[in-house]
Write an enzyme that holds these catalytic residues in place. Structure first.
Site, PDB file in Angstrom:
ATOM      1  N   HIS A   1       0.839  -1.194   0.000  1.00 14.40           N
ATOM      2  CA  HIS A   1       0.000   0.000   0.000  1.00 14.40           C
ATOM      3  C   HIS A   1       0.878   1.250   0.000  1.00 14.40           C
ATOM      4  O   HIS A   1       1.286   1.732   1.056  1.00 14.40           O
ATOM      5  CB  HIS A   1      -0.908   0.020   1.228  1.00 14.40           C
ATOM      6  CG  HIS A   1      -1.815  -1.168   1.331  1.00 14.40           C
ATOM      7  ND1 HIS A   1      -1.363  -2.426   1.688  1.00 14.40           N
ATOM      8  CD2 HIS A   1      -3.153  -1.292   1.120  1.00 14.40           C
ATOM      9  CE1 HIS A   1      -2.391  -3.269   1.700  1.00 14.40           C
ATOM     10  NE2 HIS A   1      -3.483  -2.607   1.361  1.00 14.40           N
TER      11      HIS A   1
ATOM     12  N   HIS B   1      -4.122   3.237  -3.253  1.00 15.80           N
ATOM     13  CA  HIS B   1      -4.285   2.670  -1.913  1.00 15.80           C
ATOM     14  C   HIS B   1      -3.544   1.351  -1.741  1.00 15.80           C
ATOM     15  O   HIS B   1      -2.704   1.229  -0.852  1.00 15.80           O
ATOM     16  CB  HIS B   1      -5.772   2.463  -1.604  1.00 15.80           C
ATOM     17  CG  HIS B   1      -6.034   1.840  -0.263  1.00 15.80           C
ATOM     18  ND1 HIS B   1      -6.223   2.586   0.872  1.00 15.80           N
ATOM     19  CD2 HIS B   1      -6.118   0.544   0.123  1.00 15.80           C
ATOM     20  CE1 HIS B   1      -6.413   1.770   1.895  1.00 15.80           C
ATOM     21  NE2 HIS B   1      -6.363   0.522   1.469  1.00 15.80           N
TER      22      HIS B   1
ATOM     23  N   GLU C   1     -17.105  -4.717  24.871  1.00  9.04           N
ATOM     24  CA  GLU C   1     -16.261  -5.908  24.984  1.00  9.04           C
ATOM     25  C   GLU C   1     -15.039  -5.857  24.070  1.00  9.04           C
ATOM     26  O   GLU C   1     -13.922  -6.180  24.494  1.00  9.04           O
ATOM     27  CB  GLU C   1     -17.088  -7.170  24.668  1.00  9.04           C
ATOM     28  CG  GLU C   1     -18.223  -7.446  25.638  1.00  9.04           C
ATOM     29  CD  GLU C   1     -19.523  -6.756  25.233  1.00  9.04           C
ATOM     30  OE1 GLU C   1     -20.541  -7.004  25.906  1.00  9.04           O
ATOM     31  OE2 GLU C   1     -19.513  -5.986  24.254  1.00  9.04           O
TER      32      GLU C   1
ATOM     33  N   HIS D   1     -27.557 -16.361  24.987  1.00  5.65           N
ATOM     34  CA  HIS D   1     -26.521 -16.154  25.997  1.00  5.65           C
ATOM     35  C   HIS D   1     -25.811 -17.448  26.396  1.00  5.65           C
ATOM     36  O   HIS D   1     -24.809 -17.398  27.109  1.00  5.65           O
ATOM     37  CB  HIS D   1     -27.129 -15.516  27.255  1.00  5.65           C
ATOM     38  CG  HIS D   1     -27.404 -14.057  27.116  1.00  5.65           C
ATOM     39  ND1 HIS D   1     -28.148 -13.534  26.084  1.00  5.65           N
ATOM     40  CD2 HIS D   1     -27.019 -12.993  27.884  1.00  5.65           C
ATOM     41  CE1 HIS D   1     -28.230 -12.213  26.222  1.00  5.65           C
ATOM     42  NE2 HIS D   1     -27.550 -11.867  27.297  1.00  5.65           N
TER      43      HIS D   1
END
Length: 677
Positions: free
Chosen positions: A31, A266, A421, A483
């Site tokens: 890149h 890019h 999280e 869960h």
């Protein structure tokens, strides 16, 4: 008078552009656009502000630099080479080649001077939040009077992709709440990603977004005006209560006549013809990989770095004279060494668990162990993603981290990460990378999916980071399949370099914590139960640390002959195996029960030990409330598991419904022995 690099910083920037396009072209991969576009920003930061020592990349009080847009790795490789790190020009020529020090994305431990492994976008800026938080907390712990031995900045380069990734929101929101004023991020606002102009899909008002987080925002500034970027960084360093975002407008692939400002700059080589045109456009008349002496002289940071560290060494010597105990503690913790009393603390914790033989959930067993360890190991830095009361990661010794009136840390060692999280996991990686702390954090096991890529990055970087995942099975009951973890333990076990512990009782949990804290080059996961687990009586404790051990032989239930089968169990299912052993004994069938709290640790044992635990020729039956695939490698005749999702119901009802009963385990062993159920 000849033009020198010192009098012409654009010449220094063009050296980066040339090295980037040459290395990518030679590798035929990479890149070039970001390094070429950010070259002027790099001159402003690395040549005028960054405090570092190329001769000692591990100097404790160096500024930290993170290339969050890690695909632009040739930017940092060029900078490290030019400023004098142990990164020879030959390594740049070997960009992206086997065993080079210049892999496709920056990797800590591979390239001297790289602070963190980046590439998965958004995680670099999040690591940087952890680095800056660690600096803030270490400063509170160790700086005294006029002695400031912890006083450095964390700088980040990042692009549109980092800001699009959701983790950047989690991390930057926390950075504002924590008032990390020594965190300075420079946003390469070039408006281009792989798919082209980002405007149709990235219409955020970035300045207002960061102002809402509680950041200073400077700019937009012209990212190709070195003096303007220099002034913005100088202004950012004056902040006393907020992190700073500098928005720098740039042109991706700057200097390339036909590729600048396009997606083609890019992620692909410019091509020989375009490189020739680019050399002409920027006035770079040198052959590939040729850097003039005056450019090297302008970039060389070795003398200045040595001077900066020598000044700090002198200050640290004065600090050590005034505060010898603190100085010794600082050196120990930055070296990653555990306290001298750690081994005894661990032994005491395991013996206490064995002696008391409590029936508690393994999440509670974890908290019991943590009470001992956090009191004895001051570098333990805990937390939870808004589930402290469920994860039980809080202890008396680790009070809540909060800010004083002046914005400094209050010295607390338990972090409320909020419902973040992924952010928590990557921030913990940054904390570990900084040094001085051992981070651990909790959430429900089923939400480890949110954290997974950061856990993988911790394993790749060989970081001592500890994840406390509770509610580890259908045993959590009524919350239902959304869960209830089924595949999570098995999937985490697939990550190379990660140790997963699923302890069955208090002693195994204390051992799991001992091993996780003692292993400086591996992250660990503790998968813990919500429901209470009975203590499993043991004749010895030493072999728990080997990942699997013989828990009970037939003699323990009155069978005098040797075992004819082996039941392997882990976590909460060990109690089922023990009860099944008793039921089989009533029919005169003797079985061995093996508890296997960590498959990865057991798999690293030598063949002799593994054979002693799982002898050849005996049918094996494994029991775990999760997908069965991972257990077949142990040569099992049967696996009692769960290759479907759970249900919403009380835990005892679910256990019976899915066959997690002693009776079913015993019946399965009989079938494995060729007997009728």
């Amino acid at each position: 008078m000849a033009t020198t690099a010192a009098s012409n910083p654009t010449l220094m920037a063009n050296a980066i552009r040339a090295l980037a396009m040459d290395a990518v072209q030679q590798a035929n991969s990479g890149h070039p656009g970001a390094p070429m576009g950010m070259a002027d920003i790099a001159v402003a930061l690395w040549n005028r502000h960054l405090r570092h020592n190329p001769s000692n990349p591990q100097w404790a009080d160096r500024d930290r630099f993170v290339l969050s847009n890690g695909h632009g790795s040739m930017l940092i490789y060029a900078l490290l080479h030019l400023t004098g790190y142990d990164l020879a020009l030959e390594e740049l020529k070997n960009f992206r080649q086997l065993h080079s020090k210049t892999p496709g994305h920056p990797e800590v431990g591979v390239t001297p001077g790289v602070e963190t492994t980046t590439g998965p976008l958004g995680q670099g800026i999040t690591n940087a939040v952890g680095l800056a938080l660690a600096e803030k907390m270490m400063a509170k712990e160790f700086n005294r009077d006029k002695h400031s031995v912890v006083d450095h900045f964390t700088y980040v380069f990042m692009g549109d992709g980092c800001l699009m990734e959701g983790i950047s929101h989690e991390a930057c929101s926390l950075a504002g709440a924590w008032k990390l004023n020594k965190l300075i991020a420079i946003y390469d606002d070039n408006g281009i990603s792989i798919d082209g102009q980002v405007a149709p899909w990235f219409a955020d008002n970035t300045a207002q977004r960061f102002e809402a987080y509680g950041w200073n925002v400077i700019g937009p500034v012209d990212g190709h005006d070195i003096d303007a970027v220099d002034a913005a960084i100088a202004q950012a360093k004056l902040s006393t209560a907020k992190p700073t975002l500098v928005i720098a407008k740039t042109h991706i692939g700057k200097g390339s006549p036909n590729r600048a400002n396009t997606a083609k700059a890019h992620g692909e080589p410019l091509g020989g013809d375009e490189i020739k045109l680019t050399r002409e456009a920027i006035g770079w008349a040198h052959e590939p990989f040729v850097i003039p002496k005056e450019v090297y002289a302008g970039w060389d940071a070795k003398a200045q770095g040595a001077k900066l560290q020598a000044g700090w060494d002198k200050r640290f010597a004065a600090y050590a004279k005034a505060h010898p105990a603190l100085a010794a503690e600082f050196k120990r913790r930055m070296a990653g060494d555990l306290p001298a009393n750690f081994a005894q603390t661990a032994v005491d914790a395991v013996i206490a668990a064995h002696t008391q033989a409590e029936t508690v959930a393994s999440r509670k067993a974890s908290q019991i162990a943590l009470e001992a360890f956090t009191a004895a190991v001051p570098e333990m830095l805990g937390g939870s993603a808004d589930l402290t009361g469920s994860n039980l990661t809080n202890t008396k010794a680790a009070t809540a981290f909060r800010l004083e009136a002046d914005g400094s840390s209050n010295g607390g060692r338990h972090i409320n990460y909020g419902v973040r999280e992924f952010g928590m996991a990557a921030i913990m990686n940054g904390i570990a990378l900084h040094g001085g702390y051992i981070p651990y954090g909790g959430t429900f096991l089923t939400f480890s999916d949110y954290s997974r890529n950061a856990i993988r990055m911790a394993a790749l970087m060989k970081l001592r980071v500890i994840h406390v995942f509770t509610h580890d099975s259908i045993g959590l009951g009524e919350d239902g399949p959304t869960h209830q973890s089924v595949e999570h333990v098995a999937s985490l076990r697939l990550i190379p370099g990660l140790d997963v512990w699923r302890p069955a009782d208090t002693a195994e949990t204390a051992v799991a914590w001992t091993m996780a804290l003692g292993n400086a080059s591996r992250p660990s996961v503790l998968a813990l139960s919500r429901q209470n687990l009975p203590y499993a009586p043991k004749k010895a404790l030493d072999e728990i640390s080997k990942g699997a051990y013989v828990l009970a032989e037939p003699a323990s239930v009155g069978i005098k002959s040797k075992a004819v089968a082996v039941i392997i169990a882990t976590g909460s299912e060990v109690q089922l195996a023990m009860r099944a052993q008793e039921l089989l004994a009533l029919d005169g069938i003797g079985v061995r029960v093996v508890s296997m709290p960590s498959t990865s640790v057991f798999d690293r044992q030598d063949a002799k030990y593994k054979k002693s635990v799982l002898p050849e020729g005996l049918p094996r039956v494994a029991v775990e409330m999760g997908v069965t695939d991972g257990w077949w490698k142990y040569g099992c005749a049967a696996v009692i598991g769960l290759d479907t999702y759970g249900e919403s119901a009380p835990a005892p009802v679910l256990f019976k419904h899915f066959g997690f009963t002693p009776e079913n385990v015993a019946a399965t062993v009989k079938v494995a022995l060729g007997k009728k159920k």
